[in-house]
Motif scaffolding. Structure first.
Motif, PDB file in Angstrom:
ATOM      1  N   THR A  11       0.640  -1.166   0.011  1.00  0.00           N
ATOM      2  CA  THR A  11       0.069  -0.131  -0.197  1.00  0.00           C
ATOM      3  C   THR A  11       0.780   1.166   0.074  1.00  0.00           C
ATOM      4  O   THR A  11       1.674   1.383   0.298  1.00  0.00           O
ATOM      5  CB  THR A  11      -0.843  -0.060   1.623  1.00  0.00           C
ATOM      6  OG1 THR A  11      -1.813  -0.777   1.544  1.00  0.00           O
ATOM      7  CG2 THR A  11      -2.201   0.865   0.928  1.00  0.00           C
ATOM      8  N   HIS A  13       0.918   5.351  -0.204  1.00  0.00           N
ATOM      9  CA  HIS A  13       0.581   6.539   0.302  1.00  0.00           C
ATOM     10  C   HIS A  13       1.803   8.151  -0.440  1.00  0.00           C
ATOM     11  O   HIS A  13       2.587   7.379   0.718  1.00  0.00           O
ATOM     12  CB  HIS A  13       0.796   6.320   1.754  1.00  0.00           C
ATOM     13  CG  HIS A  13       0.168   5.246   2.513  1.00  0.00           C
ATOM     14  ND1 HIS A  13      -1.468   6.024   3.651  1.00  0.00           N
ATOM     15  CD2 HIS A  13       0.709   4.405   2.790  1.00  0.00           C
ATOM     16  CE1 HIS A  13      -1.624   4.599   3.723  1.00  0.00           C
ATOM     17  NE2 HIS A  13      -0.977   3.506   3.380  1.00  0.00           N
ATOM     18  N   LYS A  66       4.723   7.077   2.603  1.00  0.00           N
ATOM     19  CA  LYS A  66       4.906   5.817   3.435  1.00  0.00           C
ATOM     20  C   LYS A  66       4.520   4.710   2.682  1.00  0.00           C
ATOM     21  O   LYS A  66       3.258   4.834   1.665  1.00  0.00           O
ATOM     22  CB  LYS A  66       4.546   5.222   4.471  1.00  0.00           C
ATOM     23  CG  LYS A  66       3.182   5.787   4.947  1.00  0.00           C
ATOM     24  CD  LYS A  66       2.633   5.820   5.798  1.00  0.00           C
ATOM     25  CE  LYS A  66       1.128   5.367   6.463  1.00  0.00           C
ATOM     26  NZ  LYS A  66       0.541   5.122   7.923  1.00  0.00           N
ATOM     27  N   THR A  67       4.613   3.769   2.440  1.00  0.00           N
ATOM     28  CA  THR A  67       5.004   2.461   1.973  1.00  0.00           C
ATOM     29  C   THR A  67       4.729   2.084   2.648  1.00  0.00           C
ATOM     30  O   THR A  67       5.525   1.116   4.006  1.00  0.00           O
ATOM     31  CB  THR A  67       6.348   1.401   1.357  1.00  0.00           C
ATOM     32  OG1 THR A  67       6.611   2.568   0.356  1.00  0.00           O
ATOM     33  CG2 THR A  67       5.753   0.501   0.337  1.00  0.00           C
ATOM     34  N   GLU A  68       3.225   0.647   2.880  1.00  0.00           N
ATOM     35  CA  GLU A  68       2.913  -0.400   4.340  1.00  0.00           C
ATOM     36  C   GLU A  68       2.939  -1.641   3.521  1.00  0.00           C
ATOM     37  O   GLU A  68       2.211  -1.748   1.895  1.00  0.00           O
ATOM     38  CB  GLU A  68       1.580  -0.219   4.198  1.00  0.00           C
ATOM     39  CG  GLU A  68       1.428   0.848   5.220  1.00  0.00           C
ATOM     40  CD  GLU A  68      -0.228   1.134   5.633  1.00  0.00           C
ATOM     41  OE1 GLU A  68      -0.916   0.734   5.240  1.00  0.00           O
ATOM     42  OE2 GLU A  68      -0.052   1.497   6.784  1.00  0.00           O
ATOM     43  N   LEU A  70       2.420  -5.447   3.731  1.00  0.00           N
ATOM     44  CA  LEU A  70       1.732  -6.716   4.092  1.00  0.00           C
ATOM     45  C   LEU A  70       2.039  -8.359   4.076  1.00  0.00           C
ATOM     46  O   LEU A  70       2.115  -8.455   2.963  1.00  0.00           O
ATOM     47  CB  LEU A  70       0.122  -6.518   4.486  1.00  0.00           C
ATOM     48  CG  LEU A  70      -0.813  -7.729   3.910  1.00  0.00           C
ATOM     49  CD1 LEU A  70      -0.859  -7.732   5.854  1.00  0.00           C
ATOM     50  CD2 LEU A  70      -2.338  -8.300   4.496  1.00  0.00           C
TER      51      LEU A  70
END
Length: 75
Positions: A11, A13, A66-68, A70
């Motif tokens: 994800t 951002h 930011k980068t998430e 999972l």
């Protein structure tokens, strides 16, 4: 016997919309580092061991990028 298969979903951002395929390609060094960090000769980032979820882009205020990631272990 350790990890057999992972699903990775990113994800991103950012304040400026960007193509998801370009963002995902940019994550290759991260994926390589993570796979090599697992430390087993039986694990690779080939399709038998790593699959990808549905990546997303989320628009945010400038300066809040930011980068998430999972990481899910799957059978």
């Amino acid at each position: 016997t350790g990890i057999e298969r992972l699903r990775l979903t990113f994800t991103f951002h950012h304040w400026m919309p960007t193509d998801l395929d370009n963002l995902a390609i940019g994550m290759k060094p991260f994926v390589d580092g993570m796979v090599y960090g697992i430390g087993t000769a039986l694990f690779d980032d080939d399709p038998a061991h790593v699959i990808y979820g549905e990546h997303q882009f989320v628009k945010c205020k400038k300066g809040n990028s930011k980068t998430e990631v999972l990481v899910e272990e799957i059978g």
